[in-house]
Motif scaffolding. Structure first.
Motif, PDB file in Angstrom:
ATOM      1  N   TRP A 259     -32.080  22.237 -25.989  1.00  0.00           N
ATOM      2  CA  TRP A 259     -32.126  23.699 -25.939  1.00  0.00           C
ATOM      3  C   TRP A 259     -33.542  24.236 -26.068  1.00  0.00           C
ATOM      4  CZ3 TRP A 259     -34.014  26.804 -29.801  1.00  0.00           C
ATOM      5  CH2 TRP A 259     -34.278  26.159 -31.032  1.00  0.00           C
ATOM      6  N   GLN A 260     -34.397  23.580 -26.870  1.00  0.00           N
ATOM      7  CA  GLN A 260     -35.706  24.159 -27.147  1.00  0.00           C
ATOM      8  C   GLN A 260     -36.675  24.033 -25.971  1.00  0.00           C
ATOM      9  OE1 GLN A 260     -34.706  21.334 -28.570  1.00  0.00           O
ATOM     10  NE2 GLN A 260     -36.315  19.816 -28.227  1.00  0.00           N
ATOM     11  N   SER A 261     -36.246  23.329 -24.905  1.00  0.00           N
ATOM     12  CA  SER A 261     -37.084  23.209 -23.706  1.00  0.00           C
ATOM     13  C   SER A 261     -36.721  24.243 -22.644  1.00  0.00           C
ATOM     14  CB  SER A 261     -36.939  21.794 -23.119  1.00  0.00           C
ATOM     15  OG  SER A 261     -37.333  20.808 -24.054  1.00  0.00           O
ATOM     16  N   GLN A 262     -35.812  25.156 -22.963  1.00  0.00           N
ATOM     17  CA  GLN A 262     -35.277  26.078 -21.953  1.00  0.00           C
ATOM     18  C   GLN A 262     -36.335  26.980 -21.347  1.00  0.00           C
ATOM     19  OE1 GLN A 262     -33.017  29.643 -24.077  1.00  0.00           O
ATOM     20  NE2 GLN A 262     -32.655  27.755 -25.204  1.00  0.00           N
ATOM     21  N   GLN A 263     -37.311  27.436 -22.143  1.00  0.00           N
ATOM     22  CA  GLN A 263     -38.302  28.363 -21.601  1.00  0.00           C
ATOM     23  C   GLN A 263     -39.136  27.708 -20.495  1.00  0.00           C
ATOM     24  OE1 GLN A 263     -40.167  29.516 -25.315  1.00  0.00           O
ATOM     25  NE2 GLN A 263     -39.124  31.502 -25.284  1.00  0.00           N
ATOM     26  N   LYS A 264     -39.309  26.407 -20.581  1.00  0.00           N
ATOM     27  CA  LYS A 264     -40.012  25.663 -19.524  1.00  0.00           C
ATOM     28  C   LYS A 264     -39.054  25.286 -18.401  1.00  0.00           C
ATOM     29  CE  LYS A 264     -42.527  21.338 -18.716  1.00  0.00           C
ATOM     30  NZ  LYS A 264     -43.034  20.085 -19.348  1.00  0.00           N
ATOM     31  N   ASN A 278     -24.930  29.891 -29.784  1.00  0.00           N
ATOM     32  CA  ASN A 278     -26.332  29.897 -30.179  1.00  0.00           C
ATOM     33  C   ASN A 278     -27.176  28.980 -29.304  1.00  0.00           C
ATOM     34  OD1 ASN A 278     -24.719  27.923 -31.568  1.00  0.00           O
ATOM     35  ND2 ASN A 278     -26.523  27.365 -32.729  1.00  0.00           N
ATOM     36  N   CYS A 279     -28.452  28.881 -29.641  1.00  0.00           N
ATOM     37  CA  CYS A 279     -29.456  28.118 -28.896  1.00  0.00           C
ATOM     38  C   CYS A 279     -30.125  28.967 -27.829  1.00  0.00           C
ATOM     39  CB  CYS A 279     -28.897  26.831 -28.295  1.00  0.00           C
ATOM     40  SG  CYS A 279     -28.103  25.763 -29.520  1.00  0.00           S
ATOM     41  N   LEU A 280     -30.037  30.293 -27.957  1.00  0.00           N
ATOM     42  CA  LEU A 280     -30.753  31.197 -27.062  1.00  0.00           C
ATOM     43  C   LEU A 280     -32.160  31.426 -27.607  1.00  0.00           C
ATOM     44  CD1 LEU A 280     -30.903  33.368 -24.773  1.00  0.00           C
ATOM     45  CD2 LEU A 280     -30.010  34.997 -26.458  1.00  0.00           C
ATOM     46  N   MET A 281     -33.162  31.257 -26.733  1.00  0.00           N
ATOM     47  CA  MET A 281     -34.540  31.596 -27.080  1.00  0.00           C
ATOM     48  C   MET A 281     -34.937  32.857 -26.307  1.00  0.00           C
ATOM     49  SD  MET A 281     -36.236  27.782 -26.973  1.00  0.00           S
ATOM     50  CE  MET A 281     -37.803  28.250 -27.723  1.00  0.00           C
ATOM     51  N   PRO A 282     -35.908  33.621 -26.822  1.00  0.00           N
ATOM     52  CA  PRO A 282     -36.346  34.811 -26.082  1.00  0.00           C
ATOM     53  C   PRO A 282     -36.700  34.446 -24.636  1.00  0.00           C
ATOM     54  CG  PRO A 282     -37.315  34.802 -28.276  1.00  0.00           C
ATOM     55  CD  PRO A 282     -36.612  33.489 -28.121  1.00  0.00           C
ATOM     56  N   PRO A 283     -35.979  35.014 -23.650  1.00  0.00           N
ATOM     57  CA  PRO A 283     -36.195  34.622 -22.255  1.00  0.00           C
ATOM     58  C   PRO A 283     -37.565  35.058 -21.740  1.00  0.00           C
ATOM     59  CG  PRO A 283     -34.086  35.751 -22.547  1.00  0.00           C
ATOM     60  CD  PRO A 283     -34.879  35.974 -23.783  1.00  0.00           C
ATOM     61  N   ARG A 284     -38.160  34.239 -20.900  1.00  0.00           N
ATOM     62  CA  ARG A 284     -39.438  34.579 -20.285  1.00  0.00           C
ATOM     63  C   ARG A 284     -39.192  35.399 -19.019  1.00  0.00           C
ATOM     64  NH1 ARG A 284     -42.960  29.047 -21.431  1.00  0.00           N
ATOM     65  NH2 ARG A 284     -43.294  29.519 -23.639  1.00  0.00           N
ATOM     66  N   PRO A 285     -40.210  36.191 -18.605  1.00  0.00           N
ATOM     67  CA  PRO A 285     -40.030  37.099 -17.456  1.00  0.00           C
ATOM     68  C   PRO A 285     -39.565  36.405 -16.179  1.00  0.00           C
ATOM     69  CG  PRO A 285     -42.050  37.648 -18.643  1.00  0.00           C
ATOM     70  CD  PRO A 285     -41.524  36.381 -19.251  1.00  0.00           C
ATOM     71  N   SER A 286     -39.937  35.129 -15.992  1.00  0.00           N
ATOM     72  CA  SER A 286     -39.613  34.453 -14.728  1.00  0.00           C
ATOM     73  C   SER A 286     -38.115  34.224 -14.537  1.00  0.00           C
ATOM     74  CB  SER A 286     -40.345  33.113 -14.635  1.00  0.00           C
ATOM     75  OG  SER A 286     -39.762  32.165 -15.499  1.00  0.00           O
ATOM     76  N   TYR A 287     -37.334  34.328 -15.622  1.00  0.00           N
ATOM     77  CA  TYR A 287     -35.889  34.119 -15.474  1.00  0.00           C
ATOM     78  C   TYR A 287     -35.051  35.083 -16.314  1.00  0.00           C
ATOM     79  CZ  TYR A 287     -36.120  31.557 -19.948  1.00  0.00           C
ATOM     80  OH  TYR A 287     -36.307  31.210 -21.267  1.00  0.00           O
ATOM     81  N   ALA A 288     -35.692  36.046 -16.971  1.00  0.00           N
ATOM     82  CA  ALA A 288     -34.968  36.945 -17.881  1.00  0.00           C
ATOM     83  C   ALA A 288     -33.838  37.692 -17.180  1.00  0.00           C
ATOM     84  CB  ALA A 288     -35.934  37.942 -18.516  1.00  0.00           C
ATOM     85  N   ASP A 289     -34.025  38.016 -15.892  1.00  0.00           N
ATOM     86  CA  ASP A 289     -32.992  38.759 -15.169  1.00  0.00           C
ATOM     87  C   ASP A 289     -31.785  37.897 -14.830  1.00  0.00           C
ATOM     88  OD1 ASP A 289     -34.553  37.233 -13.354  1.00  0.00           O
ATOM     89  OD2 ASP A 289     -33.874  38.473 -11.685  1.00  0.00           O
ATOM     90  N   ARG A 290     -31.866  36.590 -15.125  1.00  0.00           N
ATOM     91  CA  ARG A 290     -30.777  35.671 -14.788  1.00  0.00           C
ATOM     92  C   ARG A 290     -29.987  35.219 -16.013  1.00  0.00           C
ATOM     93  NH1 ARG A 290     -35.072  33.002 -10.619  1.00  0.00           N
ATOM     94  NH2 ARG A 290     -35.710  35.105 -10.091  1.00  0.00           N
ATOM     95  N   VAL A 291     -30.343  35.724 -17.185  1.00  0.00           N
ATOM     96  CA  VAL A 291     -29.666  35.316 -18.422  1.00  0.00           C
ATOM     97  C   VAL A 291     -28.490  36.248 -18.707  1.00  0.00           C
ATOM     98  CG1 VAL A 291     -29.887  35.035 -20.914  1.00  0.00           C
ATOM     99  CG2 VAL A 291     -31.725  34.248 -19.402  1.00  0.00           C
ATOM    100  N   TYR A 292     -27.339  35.643 -18.923  1.00  0.00           N
ATOM    101  CA  TYR A 292     -26.128  36.375 -19.298  1.00  0.00           C
ATOM    102  C   TYR A 292     -25.681  35.875 -20.678  1.00  0.00           C
ATOM    103  CZ  TYR A 292     -25.690  37.968 -14.453  1.00  0.00           C
ATOM    104  OH  TYR A 292     -25.910  38.560 -13.232  1.00  0.00           O
ATOM    105  N   THR A 293     -25.182  36.787 -21.491  1.00  0.00           N
ATOM    106  CA  THR A 293     -24.675  36.404 -22.806  1.00  0.00           C
ATOM    107  C   THR A 293     -23.202  36.771 -22.900  1.00  0.00           C
ATOM    108  OG1 THR A 293     -25.299  38.532 -23.780  1.00  0.00           O
ATOM    109  CG2 THR A 293     -26.925  36.760 -23.892  1.00  0.00           C
TER     110      THR A 293
END
Length: 523
Positions: A259-264, A278-293
């Motif tokens: 999980w901790q490698s998700q931002q990369k 759980n295991c959500l990290m603050p999403p980076r701009p390159s994929y933030a629009d693709r994250v659903y919770t």
């Protein structure tokens, strides 16, 4: 005055506590809102105790509220405020609580340590109770203990009384893990050994992270015959072993590593990602629009999928997004942390105990000289390469049982077989520590000895509060000489650590070579 105080997870600043901002990305306002929610839950439990009334709504609020405050679950301030308002409303429905509340992080060091240990254990158990309830399974004794545990946190106790409460909790968490095991296997079948590819096929796909099998099942149903492949991520990997999930041909493999490698690993991903727990990290701009919770997970600005009163969810936005993004244009070769392209999962207690005679005979003949359980939570701490090196150094006549996301440090290694069994046996998610306990007790019964007399050593990695409740369960069962890392929890005071070391032989990891030598030469 610090802006916040949080020391509930392994990565906490300086192994003391986060006081300006959470290492997890949690901001002070979020941390304080989560503390307010915990106080609200304590008041709700005490109101139920005072009135002698308990409602299904109150029970669900206690469980989901605790889960909401677990590390890397919810960063959305507004959703936390709304949840707290629901808790306050239900407290009033039960007549309210008119007493004082303890200050969680104030008091003498040992009291704060023991109070925190029980609270964090409750947070971990809440995750398992949440998943069980989602599948329609509930144990009254488990549910009742959320009321009891939160009420006792507000009271003064001697060190001995705190320890007794914590050991009692450990036994209740064992019941909760058993409940979730029954819920998962009754609904989706007994896991079977399954090989899982980590390469990604061309075309539209969706990545599903977290632990909730029902969410994955609903998504698989809704994506049938739509030309969309579904890939698990991190703790969802063991889903591939369940017959009622693996029957879907478009459950195609596993995306990425821990999980901790998700931002990369999610950088510019041409697909949506669903976080079910759980295991959500603050999403980076390159994929933030693709994250659903969904469920208790939250992050400001992310699309949240809600369910109806029966937990049914409409994943149409996710499906349409996957089709629009289109996935990769060509098949994409990916690998595990050690370069492997295949993972094996599905060795829960059902599969291992089906081979119990083979394992017992192998131990008797000396073909298996020792069994290691190397597992738990993963994280970004630099000392976590210990677990990779430790497993690499296990002798060829030993088995390695593993579970939870800590296995991503080594689960793509090929360590060969013993008598047709892979030397690395993935038992499942963190809650499947229950499987490891079942196997250990069955082996002890077969050899007419205690678990502590078996050629078995637990080498555990911890990160968040589910690891805490599992550790407390193992201690309540009297399991001794466990190794714990990469650090000893910051919330354990020197006195509490001394009790655990003296009573249970709990010890911090040192170096892989040193610990391996001590284990194999013990006794």
């Amino acid at each position: 005055m610090p802006d916040m105080f949080c020391f509930q997870c392994q990565q906490t600043a300086g192994n003391k506590g986060c006081v300006r901002v959470g290492v997890c990305g949690k901001q002070p306002e979020t941390a304080n809102l989560q503390d307010d929610l915990i106080y609200g839950l304590i008041r709700l439990a005490l109101a139920a105790e005072q009135s002698g009334k308990r409602t299904h709504t109150a029970s669900r609020l206690l469980i989901d509220g605790l889960f909401t405050t677990l590390t890397n679950v919810n960063f959305d301030n507004e959703s936390i405020r709304r949840f707290t308002e629901r808790v306050v409303t239900e407290e009033k429905e039960l007549g309210g609580y008119d007493g004082d509340l303890v200050e969680l992080w104030k008091g003498d060091t040992d009291t704060v340590s023991l109070r925190s240990t029980l609270l964090f254990g409750l947070k971990g158990m809440a995750a398992y109770a949440h998943h069980s309830m989602n599948l329609g399974f509930e144990d009254t004794e488990v549910t009742d203990w959320f009321y009891k545990g939160l009420s006792e946190i507000n009271r003064e106790h001697t060190v001995e009384e705190w320890l007794a409460l914590i050991m009692e909790f450990g036994q209740i968490n064992l019941k909760c893990m058993a409940l979730l095991d029954t819920a998962n296997t009754s609904t989706y079948g007994t896991p079977v050994p399954t090989r899982v590819n980590v390469d990604i096929k061309k075309g539209p796909f969706i990545v599903v992270s977290g632990h909730d099998l029902r969410d994955l099942y609903q998504l698989l149903e809704q994506t049938k015959d739509k030309g969309i492949n579904i890939y698990t991520h991190s703790e969802m990997l063991p889903a591939h072993g369940y017959p009622e999930l693996k029957k879907y041909p478009h459950l195609a493999g596993n995306f990425g590593t821990a999980w901790q490698s998700q931002q990369k690993e999610f950088q510019d991903i041409p697909a949506p990602v669903l976080f079910t727990t759980n295991c959500l990290m603050p999403p980076r701009p390159s994929y933030a629009d693709r994250v659903y919770t969904t469920s208790v997970v939250g992050y400001e600005g992310m699309t949240h999928i809600t369910g109806d009163e029966h937990g049914n969810k409409d994943f149409t936005p996710l499906i349409e997004h996957a089709l629009a993004l289109g996935g990769y244009e060509h098949d994409r070769s990916m690998s595990g942390i050690n370069g492997g392209h295949m993972l094996t999962t599905g060795f829960a207690h059902g599969s291992v105990l089906a081979n119990a005679e083979k394992v017992i005979n192998a131990i008797k003949t000396g073909a298996i000289k020792h069994i290691f359980l190397v597992g738990g939570c993963d994280g970004a701490h630099p000392g976590r390469n210990y677990y990779t090196e430790f497993v690499k150094q296990t002798p060829m006549d030993t088995l390695v049982l593993t579970l939870a996301c800590g296995k991503y440090r080594f689960n793509d290694l090929d360590l060969g077989e013993i008598g047709g069994l892979p030397r690395i046996l993935d038992m499942g998610q963190c809650n499947d520590a229950y499987s490891a306990i079942k196997v250990a007790l069955a082996l002890a019964d077969a050899f007419g000895c205690t678990v502590n007399e078996l050629p078995l050593t637990l080498v555990l990695s911890w990160y968040e509060q589910k690891a805490v409740c599992i550790l407390l369960t193992l201690l309540s069962l009297g399991v001794k000489n466990m190794y714990l890392g990469p650090t000893i929890p910051a919330f354990l005071s020197e006195t509490v650590v001394k009790v655990l070391v003296d009573t249970y032989g709990l010890q911090p990891i040192t170096a892989p070579e040193q610990d391996m030598d001590a284990i194999l030469n013990r006794g």
